[in-house]
Every structure is written in C-alpha cells, then in structure tokens.
Design a protein around this motif. Structure first.
Motif, PDB file in Angstrom:
ATOM      1  N   THR A 109       0.795  -1.184   0.013  1.00  0.00           N
ATOM      2  CA  THR A 109       0.089  -0.090  -0.117  1.00  0.00           C
ATOM      3  C   THR A 109       0.860   1.350   0.049  1.00  0.00           C
ATOM      4  OG1 THR A 109       0.012  -0.166   2.287  1.00  0.00           O
ATOM      5  CG2 THR A 109      -1.859  -0.898   1.072  1.00  0.00           C
ATOM      6  N   PRO A 110       0.641   2.302  -0.901  1.00  0.00           N
ATOM      7  CA  PRO A 110      -0.592   2.251  -1.919  1.00  0.00           C
ATOM      8  C   PRO A 110      -0.320   1.822  -3.222  1.00  0.00           C
ATOM      9  CG  PRO A 110       0.375   4.408  -1.751  1.00  0.00           C
ATOM     10  CD  PRO A 110       1.265   3.462  -0.861  1.00  0.00           C
ATOM     11  N   VAL A 129      -8.860 -16.174   5.803  1.00  0.00           N
ATOM     12  CA  VAL A 129      -7.450 -15.811   4.999  1.00  0.00           C
ATOM     13  C   VAL A 129      -6.429 -16.044   6.019  1.00  0.00           C
ATOM     14  CG1 VAL A 129      -6.106 -13.668   4.683  1.00  0.00           C
ATOM     15  CG2 VAL A 129      -8.476 -13.710   3.895  1.00  0.00           C
ATOM     16  N   GLU A 130      -6.743 -16.170   7.381  1.00  0.00           N
ATOM     17  CA  GLU A 130      -5.845 -16.146   8.526  1.00  0.00           C
ATOM     18  C   GLU A 130      -5.498 -17.746   8.115  1.00  0.00           C
ATOM     19  OE1 GLU A 130      -7.899 -12.898   9.767  1.00  0.00           O
ATOM     20  OE2 GLU A 130      -8.384 -14.529   8.889  1.00  0.00           O
ATOM     21  N   LEU A 181       3.047 -12.552   3.465  1.00  0.00           N
ATOM     22  CA  LEU A 181       2.117 -13.438   2.879  1.00  0.00           C
ATOM     23  C   LEU A 181       0.667 -12.713   3.534  1.00  0.00           C
ATOM     24  CD1 LEU A 181       3.598 -16.827   3.614  1.00  0.00           C
ATOM     25  CD2 LEU A 181       2.988 -15.821   1.283  1.00  0.00           C
ATOM     26  N   PHE A 182       0.620 -12.445   4.775  1.00  0.00           N
ATOM     27  CA  PHE A 182      -0.899 -11.976   5.069  1.00  0.00           C
ATOM     28  C   PHE A 182      -1.223 -10.877   4.314  1.00  0.00           C
ATOM     29  CE2 PHE A 182      -3.614  -9.472   7.875  1.00  0.00           C
ATOM     30  CZ  PHE A 182      -4.608 -10.673   8.196  1.00  0.00           C
ATOM     31  N   ARG A 183      -0.533  -9.653   4.325  1.00  0.00           N
ATOM     32  CA  ARG A 183      -0.772  -8.479   3.533  1.00  0.00           C
ATOM     33  C   ARG A 183      -0.987  -8.799   2.070  1.00  0.00           C
ATOM     34  NH1 ARG A 183       3.950  -6.844   6.251  1.00  0.00           N
ATOM     35  NH2 ARG A 183       5.166  -6.586   4.368  1.00  0.00           N
ATOM     36  N   LEU A 184      -0.497  -9.603   1.557  1.00  0.00           N
ATOM     37  CA  LEU A 184      -0.566  -9.914   0.300  1.00  0.00           C
ATOM     38  C   LEU A 184      -2.010 -10.838   0.041  1.00  0.00           C
ATOM     39  CD1 LEU A 184       0.549 -10.027  -2.638  1.00  0.00           C
ATOM     40  CD2 LEU A 184       1.968 -12.101  -2.287  1.00  0.00           C
ATOM     41  N   ALA A 185      -2.222 -11.666   0.811  1.00  0.00           N
ATOM     42  CA  ALA A 185      -3.465 -12.588   0.917  1.00  0.00           C
ATOM     43  C   ALA A 185      -4.580 -11.460   1.190  1.00  0.00           C
ATOM     44  CB  ALA A 185      -3.457 -13.472   1.971  1.00  0.00           C
ATOM     45  N   ARG A 186      -4.552 -10.448   1.807  1.00  0.00           N
ATOM     46  CA  ARG A 186      -5.646  -9.545   2.014  1.00  0.00           C
ATOM     47  C   ARG A 186      -5.776  -8.656   0.958  1.00  0.00           C
ATOM     48  NH1 ARG A 186      -9.448 -10.311   5.154  1.00  0.00           N
ATOM     49  NH2 ARG A 186      -8.964 -10.415   7.485  1.00  0.00           N
TER      50      ARG A 186
END
Length: 298
Positions: free
Chosen positions: A44-45, A221-222, A241-246
C-alpha cells in the motif's frame, strides 16, 4: 465442504489467489518467490504485480526449473480492488537476459522464477514483485477445494485426450480436472496459444470470484496464510504473506480487466514460436502500471 487445502494468493485473477496446499501435499507443489530482491514489497498504496506460472514439470522434475505452460502477469491495486491480467503466450520468442533469444518459458529452465520474471518484465515493461509457480495437479486441488468454478465459454471445443466430450458454449461449471483441461487445451482452439491464454484468464476469473465470495468468512485468510507458511516453498515472511493475501481478497470482480498479448506464428531455429506484439505488450503494461486497470477490449 471439506476443509480447504487452499487459501489466498494464487491463481489469481482475482489471477489470483494465494494457493495453500494441505499437509499431505508436497511443499514443492507451489512456490512463491520475491522477484524484487531489495526487501519486502510495500503493498500500500502501490499496485502489486504477481507473475503466475503453471509449471509443465513432470513427476520428479524441478517445478521451478521446468518450462512454464501458463503465464499470466497479474496486477492488484490494494487501494481500489482493481485487478488486471496480461496473458503471455508461452511460445513468445523474446530476449532472455544473459542468454540468447528463446521462447519466454525457457527462461525458468535457464534461471528459475527470477529470470522468468525479468524476461516477462522486458516484454511488458513492468517488473513483477512476486513469481508464483504451481503444478497442475495442485491447481486441480485448488478448484475442487473451493467447490468448483463458473466460466463463460465463447465457443464449444474439445480435445481427444484431455476432454473428449468437450466444453459447451456459454456459462459452464467446472471441477478441478475440468478447469485444468479448459486452461491447457490448445491444439483444437482456432486461436491456438492466444485462445488458450484467454481461457486461462477465464479460469482465473472464476477462481477469483469463488474465493472473493468466501473471503469474508472469519479466519479464512488467516488459516490460508498459516498453511502457506507451513507447507509452501517461499522466501516471504508471515506478515508479507498476510498482507498479500488481504490484497487479493479485496479484489472487486467488477473491476477485473484482462488481455492477451497478440502476435504472429513463425518458425525460428526450427522451432514453432510466437512473435509477440511487443508494442502492444508495453502499452498494456504502461496502462495498468499505476492502477491495475487495462483498457476494455484491449
């Protein structure tokens, strides 16, 4: 539904989705690598770019050092939910950094996912942030585990080996094997490699729609990201990974645009290849670079 073996980031379109294998699936059935080596990518952004690759590796062969059978350059704007996919015909004859010109999918054989990413970047003018490589059996598991997908097929086609009964024209429902066959059949398509790349985008769009419909379920997602960390071959940390999945989960199906790089068929060094329209490829990359949006109708 049985427990999901996949979470988000992979096959994206909506390319995409993070693909997560179950404990019984070998870790080398999916690999996610950072193509930009300067550090973690800030999602982001900025628009994040993922080169999604279906590996043609046979059993016992290295998935990340075999030819890619499906190549889709996917952009996601985490601010707006827009996403785009630029289809790269696998036989595109292009310059490969540090090597002589060859089919684009030879780059992964010569230098792994990173070299393939640099080669595709030379075509479209956009460097992927990540390269994601999967085997096709894993892809079938993905589709089955999300309950199948719906695609709109513009014309009936079949294949004596993969799908003798064929695919009907119109909106059709596909299971994992059907989605794999729909995405891989080429020889019986009037448009050859170009039409196959467009079908791959239809499959990815279907996967994205199914995953987006389930993305708001608590813990979806988690759980996917945790499974990635445990079972995926990757150089990304859990936070990235979590940011990408979100980012993938926020893709708006109504804001997905796709296009396949055009070109002409030729014979070079005894090989049947595609001479890609590099002017078009770079125009598409320039159009989507800032907001992951392609012009309608290419």
């Amino acid at each position: 539904m049985k427990a999901l073996r996949t979470g988000l980031l992979g096959a994206v379109l909506a390319t995409t989705a993070v693909v997560v294998p179950a404990p019984e699936v070998a870790p080398d059935d999916v690999a996610l690598v950072r193509a930009q080596r300067s550090g973690a990518v800030d999602l982001t952004p900025d628009v994040v770019w993922i080169l999604a690759v279906g590996s043609d590796a046979r059993p016992g062969q290295s998935m990340t050092r075999s030819r890619g059978d499906a190549l889709q350059m996917v952009g996601i704007d985490s601010r707006t939910g827009a996403a785009s996919a630029i289809g790269i015909p696998r036989d595109s004859f292009v310059a490969i950094p540090g090597h002589s010109a060859n089919r684009v999918n030879a780059a992964m054989v010569l230098g792994g996912p990173e070299l393939l990413g640099r080669t595709v970047a030379g075509m479209v003018g956009v460097q992927p942030d990540y390269v994601m490589v999967t085997r096709f059996p894993f892809f079938e598991d993905l589709v089955d585990d999300i309950g199948g997908i719906t695609v709109t097929n513009p014309r009936r086609f079949s294949d004596s080996s993969l799908k003798p009964e064929g695919f009907a024209q119109g909106r059709i429902r596909l299971n994992g094997y059907g989605a794999m066959a729909f995405a891989r059949i080429r020889k019986t398509l009037a448009g050859g490699d170009f039409a196959r790349s467009a079908n791959q985008q239809r499959v990815l769009r279907g996967i994205g729609a199914e995953i987006r419909a389930k993305a708001d379920k608590p813990g979806f997602v988690e759980r996917g990201v945790l499974s990635v960390v445990q079972h995926m071959s990757t150089d990304l940390g859990p936070g990235e990974l979590f940011r990408l999945a979100r980012a993938v989960a926020r893709v708006d199906a109504s804001r997905i645009t796709t296009c396949v790089v055009g070109g002409s068929v030729a014979t070079i060094r005894g090989m049947s290849v595609v001479r890609p329209n590099l002017t078009q490829a770079r125009r598409l990359g320039a159009a989507a670079r800032g907001d992951a949006t392609l012009p309608r109708g290419c």
